[in-house]
Every structure is written in structure tokens, then in C-alpha cells.
Design a protein around this motif. Structure first.
Motif, short mmCIF file in Angstrom:
data_model
loop_
_atom_site.label_atom_id
_atom_site.label_comp_id
_atom_site.label_asym_id
_atom_site.label_seq_id
_atom_site.Cartn_x
_atom_site.Cartn_y
_atom_site.Cartn_z
N ASN A 156 29.27 29.42 50.72
CA ASN A 156 29.33 28.02 50.30
C ASN A 156 30.66 27.80 49.57
N PHE A 157 31.52 26.98 50.17
CA PHE A 157 32.87 26.80 49.64
C PHE A 157 32.85 26.34 48.19
N PHE A 158 32.03 25.33 47.89
CA PHE A 158 32.06 24.75 46.54
C PHE A 158 31.56 25.75 45.50
N TYR A 159 30.50 26.48 45.85
CA TYR A 159 29.97 27.47 44.91
C TYR A 159 31.01 28.57 44.67
N ASP A 160 31.61 29.04 45.75
CA ASP A 160 32.60 30.12 45.61
C ASP A 160 33.80 29.64 44.80
N TYR A 161 34.22 28.39 45.03
CA TYR A 161 35.37 27.87 44.29
C TYR A 161 35.04 27.77 42.80
N MET A 162 33.85 27.26 42.51
CA MET A 162 33.45 27.05 41.12
C MET A 162 33.17 28.36 40.40
N MET A 163 32.32 29.19 40.97
CA MET A 163 31.85 30.39 40.27
C MET A 163 32.72 31.62 40.55
N GLY A 164 33.66 31.48 41.47
CA GLY A 164 34.60 32.58 41.73
C GLY A 164 34.09 33.58 42.74
N ILE A 165 35.01 34.23 43.40
CA ILE A 165 34.67 35.26 44.38
C ILE A 165 35.01 36.63 43.80
N GLU A 166 36.26 36.76 43.36
CA GLU A 166 36.67 38.06 42.82
C GLU A 166 36.09 38.25 41.43
N PHE A 167 35.74 39.48 41.14
CA PHE A 167 35.17 39.79 39.84
C PHE A 167 36.26 39.95 38.79
N ASN A 168 37.25 40.76 39.12
CA ASN A 168 38.35 41.00 38.17
C ASN A 168 39.69 40.86 38.85
N PRO A 169 40.08 39.61 39.24
CA PRO A 169 41.38 39.49 39.90
C PRO A 169 42.52 39.92 38.97
N ARG A 170 43.45 40.63 39.54
CA ARG A 170 44.60 41.10 38.76
C ARG A 170 45.86 40.95 39.58
N ILE A 171 47.01 40.84 38.87
CA ILE A 171 48.30 40.97 39.52
C ILE A 171 48.98 42.13 38.83
N GLY A 172 49.37 43.11 39.61
CA GLY A 172 49.95 44.31 39.00
C GLY A 172 48.87 45.08 38.27
N LYS A 173 49.31 45.99 37.41
CA LYS A 173 48.34 46.86 36.75
C LYS A 173 47.63 46.16 35.60
N TRP A 174 48.33 45.26 34.90
CA TRP A 174 47.80 44.76 33.63
C TRP A 174 47.45 43.29 33.59
N PHE A 175 48.01 42.46 34.52
CA PHE A 175 47.74 41.02 34.37
C PHE A 175 46.35 40.71 34.88
N ASP A 176 45.39 40.72 33.97
CA ASP A 176 43.99 40.45 34.31
C ASP A 176 43.70 38.97 34.06
N PHE A 177 43.31 38.26 35.12
CA PHE A 177 43.13 36.80 35.03
C PHE A 177 42.09 36.43 33.98
N LYS A 178 40.96 37.14 33.98
CA LYS A 178 39.88 36.74 33.07
C LYS A 178 40.29 36.92 31.61
N LEU A 179 40.84 38.08 31.31
CA LEU A 179 41.21 38.32 29.90
C LEU A 179 42.31 37.36 29.47
N PHE A 180 43.29 37.14 30.36
CA PHE A 180 44.41 36.27 29.97
C PHE A 180 43.95 34.82 29.78
N PHE A 181 43.29 34.28 30.79
CA PHE A 181 42.97 32.85 30.70
C PHE A 181 41.90 32.57 29.67
N ASN A 182 40.98 33.51 29.48
CA ASN A 182 39.95 33.28 28.49
C ASN A 182 40.51 33.25 27.08
N GLY A 183 41.39 34.20 26.77
CA GLY A 183 41.89 34.30 25.40
C GLY A 183 43.15 33.49 25.17
#
Ligand code: NDP
Length: 475
Positions: free
Chosen positions: A214-241
Motif C-alpha cells: 500500500n503506497f500511502f501506508y509505506d510512505y507514511m510509516m516507512g519501509i526501511e527500518f534503519n536507512p543510512r548513508i555511509g557508515k554513520w549517517f543514520d536517518f532516524k537518529l539524526f532527524f529525531n534528535g
């Protein structure tokens, strides 16, 4: 880590649907695989209306002195049209775009390029490289915990530039608040869309992705659990804090500076809001390593809910009390001010101690003291998707023996204190307590559903031992 593991035969590991030791099917560890109609309707509602809600609150302060009723009255009586309100709304400016870009870029630099040094000299502070919880695919991620350092550097630079070098005014955030809202929205949508594309094209860990179809559900609740770029840029930790929570205290400081500019003084209610929310923010960064074990990081996937929510919803709606006090400078009587301070501090104490008890218990695998005694607990087990079996424990003494989410109760008491500091002339400042009550009650239910799926019968034994969720004897 509190959980130890035991390997299972390889054919069992191939099964996507794991079982716990009680034989209960565990299809829903993490967010849902299938979307029911109610969830879909809620998601569509939020996708459509959450940005409008934020706009409505901020616009009502800008154009209607924070009255939520007056804009509706104007519209329904025909005194004004939507276009009149829209035309009076400040647009995106180059200045705001410049400030916002610099702000986010600076936070990225602090996050990615400045390894933590605070843990080297602050006793008791846990920073530097830390491990997160086991993901459903059995991965344990490493995180660079340096939020406290980022917060300190940002605030030192803020005070130096605003009050010593006079590079910018301390009211800069308030003065650009609506143009900055457009920038925050652009980033919120960009990062959520990028996260969605990334999960299809180059996921960080394909086994930890969830596609419902379901496109809308996936867009809203996310697909990836821990998306990262490189070794350290963790989306969840960065955007949350950061940038949202680092900004929270700066936004409040900017509101206090605006009060000073407009009225020649800062009211005690504004000081209370700054102090109580400041404690909450500092607590967040002091305990950033513990935060890796909370639901946002442990269980939520990264989609619009976290991406847009952290960029827009959090900085704009969690700071409504300070914004309101710029338009309505409330000076509280001494007794009221002390009462609100006490409520906020007791709420904070409960929130912190409850979280601390669970963290200590889990970190020491139960080899600790809770309120001076050996902890009481229920042994439980679960499996990751690859069939590896883990063991864990659920604490049933201390605050965790009073209710299953007493940390939320403390959080709600603190939230109520911020709102009460604004007295009772308008409902806008009370949005926060209403929202937090809905959020945390929904979170209780969501978390318990997930824990039941994860622990099966063991979870039932736990809810029998601790029957209440938030308020002992009531709920
Ligand atoms: P909790 O810290 O309560 O974590 C819930 C998890 O803890 C469960 O999923 C389970 O995970 C584990 N657990 C549950 N019961 C027990 C127990 N008895 N003993 C040991 N472990 C247990 O919830 P959150 O992550 O939601 O919240 C963390 C804090 O953040 C709270 O204080 C909350 O108030 C605050 N918060 C604030 C928000 C805000 O916007 N201001 C938003 C959300 C949270 P496991 O799978 O490991 O067993």
C-alpha cells in the motif's frame, strides 16, 4: 545486551514468520505487514490534514493573536475568505532558506564529522559509539552518540553570535517563523520521499524492509527500518534528535527574546516553559544512548511519520506555549508558578526514574537493585525472522510494578505543566497535552500489540502481573 541468543536449524531460519517458545505466531514484530482499513483511513487523514493543522496553529498566532476560533468565525460569517488569510501569510524568503540550509548543514556536520568527546570528561555520560537493539532481521547497528555535544556547541555559538558578536538578533527564529515553516516542510517531504525511493533502489538492509503493497501506508510509516548513508549517517537518529530537538530550546530562547523586545521583560511563565522544556531536551541528549532502545529507534520504520514529523510537527507544535506567550505575556502569581514548577519537576522525576529503572534492569540483565531490592521480573523469549531465539526479561517491580507505562504518565504530567503556565484564556497552548495524551495512549496500545506478537504467552503473564497501563487502579 540483555538478550542472549541460541541458534536454530537452518531450514527454520528461512521462515519469515517466526514463533516464540509458546508457539504463538509472531508475524508483526516491527510495524504491520498488512494494512487494515482503519489504519489506512487514519494515514490518509494525517497525510492530508497534519500540514494544514500546523499551518492553522501558526497562522492563528500570526494573524489572530493565537485564537483558534476567530479565523473560523471570520470564514463562516464571510468576513474573510481563505484567500485573504493566505494572502496575509508570509511567503518563503531567500533569507529563511539561507538560515534553514545553514542550520541543517551545520547539524549534519556536527553529527557526522565530530566524534563525541563529552563522554571523555562528563562523569556518568554515555556517548561515543554505542550499539542499538537487535532488529527483526537480527542486525545490531552501531551509532555515534554525540547529540549532547552538538547541543552544547550550537547553544554556545547561539549565545556568542546573538549577544556578543551581534551577527544576528536572538529573535531571528521568531521573526522568520512562517518562512522557516515552508523550508521545514520542503525538507520533511524531501527526506520522506528520498527514504521511500532509497528503500526500493538501495536499501541499507533489505531484510529489515517492510513492503505492505500500500503506497500511502509505506510512505507514511516507512519501509526501511534503519536507512543510512555511509557508515554513520543514520536517518532516524539524526532527524529525531537534530535538527528538531536541538532547535526546540533555541526556538524557546528566541520567543523569550521577543518578549523582552516587545514588553521590556520576560514573564515568569516564559521562564517556566523555557526551564521545564529545557530540562526535557537536555535529558533527551544526556540519555541519547538510552534512546536507542526506545520505540522510535527500536521499532518504527523511517517514513513520513518520522521524517516530516521531526522536521515540521515537532519544532512547530511542541513549542506552541512559548509562541503563545509572545502574544499573551502571562505573569503568574507566586503560588501558581510554584505549583506548576512542582508538577513539571515531579512529572520529570517519574518520567526519568521509570525510564532509568528499565534501562538499568535491561543493561545489567537484572543484576541490579530497584528501590533498594532485587528486581522482580518475568522471563520471556522471542525469535528474529531468521529463526534465532533470544531471551529477555520484563520488569515487574519499581515503577514498572505500578503500571506498564508509568514513564508516559510522568511525561504527561510534565506536558500538562507547560500548558498550565499559559493560564486559561485560549485553548491553543493546551493542544500539546491533548496531543500527547492521544499519542501516548495510542503508543501504549501499539506497543502492547507488538509486545504480544513478540512475546506471546509471556506477555500475557506480564499483563496479569501488572494489570494497568497508565494510572494504577484506573487505566
Ligand atoms: P518505553 O521506553 O516504555 O519502551 C517500550 C518497550 O520497552 C517495549 O516495547 C518493550 O520492548 C520494553 N518493555 C516494556 N515493558 C517492559 C518491562 N516491564 N521491562 C522491561 N522492558 C519492557 O516506550 P517508548 O520508547 O515509547 O518511550 C520512551 C520514553 O520516551 C517515554 O518516557 C515516553 O514518555 C517518551 N516519549 C516522548 C515522546 C514525545 O513526543 N515527547 C514520544 C514518544 C515517547 P522490548 O521489545 O525491548 O521488550
Amino acid at each position: 545486551m540483555a538478550a542472549h541468543q541460541e541458534k536454530k536449524p537452518s531450514e527454520e531460519r528461512k521462515r519469515r514468520t517466526a514463533q516464540n517458545d509458546t508457539g504463538t505466531a509472531q508475524v508483526q514484530w516491527g510495524r504491520a505487514w498488512e494494512v487494515d482499513w482503519f489504519s489506512l483511513a487514519s494515514i490518509l487523514f494525517l497525510l492530508m490534514f497534519a500540514p494544514l493543522i500546523v499551518y492553522y496553529f501558526i497562522m492563528s498566532c500570526d494573524q489572530y493573536q493565537c485564537s483558534l476560533i476567530d479565523p473560523l468565525v471570520d470564514l463562516f460569517t464571510g468576513k474573510k475568505h481563505l484567500s485573504d488569510i493566505w494572502d496575509k501569510t508570509p511567503t518563503l524568503t531567500y533569507r529563511a532558506a539561507g538560515i534553514y540550509t545553514l542550520w541543517v548543514a551545520f547539524q549534519v556536520v556536527l553529527y557526522v564529522f565530530l566524534p563525541d568527546f563529552c563522554h571523555k570528561f562528563l562523569p556518568g555520560y554515555v556517548g561515543g559509539v554505542q550499539e542499538g537493539a537487535v532488529t527483526p532481521a537480527g542486525v545490531v547497528n552501531k551509532y555515534q552518540i554525540n547529540g549532547l555535544q552538538a547541543w552544547i556547541i550550537t547553544h554556545v555559538l547561539w549565545f556568542a553570535n546573538a549577544y556578543y558578536f551581534h551577527f544576528f538578533s536572538p529573535t531571528i527564529i521568531f521573526d522568520n517563523w512562517i518562512p522557516l515553516l515552508w523550508c521545514a516542510n520542503i525538507l520533511g517531504y524531501a527526506v520522506s520521499t528520498f527514504a521511500m525511493i532509497k528503500s526500493y533502489v538501495f536499501p541499507t538492509n533489505a531484510k529489515d524492509c517492510k513492503f505492505t503493497g500500500n503506497f500511502f501506508y509505506d510512505y507514511m510509516m516507512g519501509i526501511e527500518f534503519n536507512p543510512r548513508i555511509g557508515k554513520w549517517f543514520d536517518f532516524k537518529l539524526f532527524f529525531n534528535g537534530r535538527p528538531g530537538i536541538v532547535a526546540w530550546t533555541l526556538i524557546n530562547l528566541s520567543y523569550a527574546a521577543k518578549q523582552q523586545e516587545l514588553y521590556g521583560q520576560v514573564t515568569n511563565s516564559m521562564i517556566l516553559v523555557n526551564v521545564l522544556q529545557g530540562i526535557y531536551v537536555l535529558d533527551f541528549f544526556w540519555n541519547e544512548a538510552w534512546y536507542l532502545k526506545t520505540i522510535d529507534i527500536c521499532h518504527d520504520h523511517f517514513g513520513w511519520y518520522l521524517g516530516w514529523g521531526d522536521c515540521v510537527w515537532l519544532p512547530y507544535l511542541y513549542t506552541l506555549q512559548g509562541l503563545y506567550l509572545v502574544y499573551h505575556p502571562v505573569q503568574l502569581g507566586v503560588a501558581n508558578a510554584i505549583g506548576i514548577l512542582m508538577l513539571g519537576l515531579i512529572g520529570y522525576y517519574i518520567f526519568r526514574m521509570t525510564n532509568h529503572q528499565k534501562d538499568l534492569f535491561r543493561r545489567t540483565n537484572g543484576n541490579c537493585k530497584i528501590w533498594g531490592k532485587k528486581p522482580e521480573y518475568i522471563e520471556c523469549s522471542y525469535m528474529s525472522v531468521d529463526g534465532t531465539k533470544y531471551y529477555s526479561k520484563l520488569l515487574t517491580s519499581g515503577f514498572w510494578g505500578w503500571a506498564r507505562h508509568f514513564n508516559y504518565t510522568g511525561d504527561l504530567m510534565g506536558s500538562l505543566a507547560y500548558c498550565l503556565a499559559c493560564e486559561f484564556e485560549h485553548i491553543l497552548p493546551y493542544f500539546y497535552i491533548v496531543y500527547m495524551t492521544i499519542l501516548l495512549t495510542h503508543r501504549c496500545i501499539r506497543d502492547e500489540h507488538r509486545c504480544f506478537s513478540k512475546y506471546g504467552k509471556d506477555w500475557k503473564r506480564y499483563t496479569t502481573a501488572v494489570p494497568y497501563r497508565l494510572i494504577p487502579g484506573i487505566f
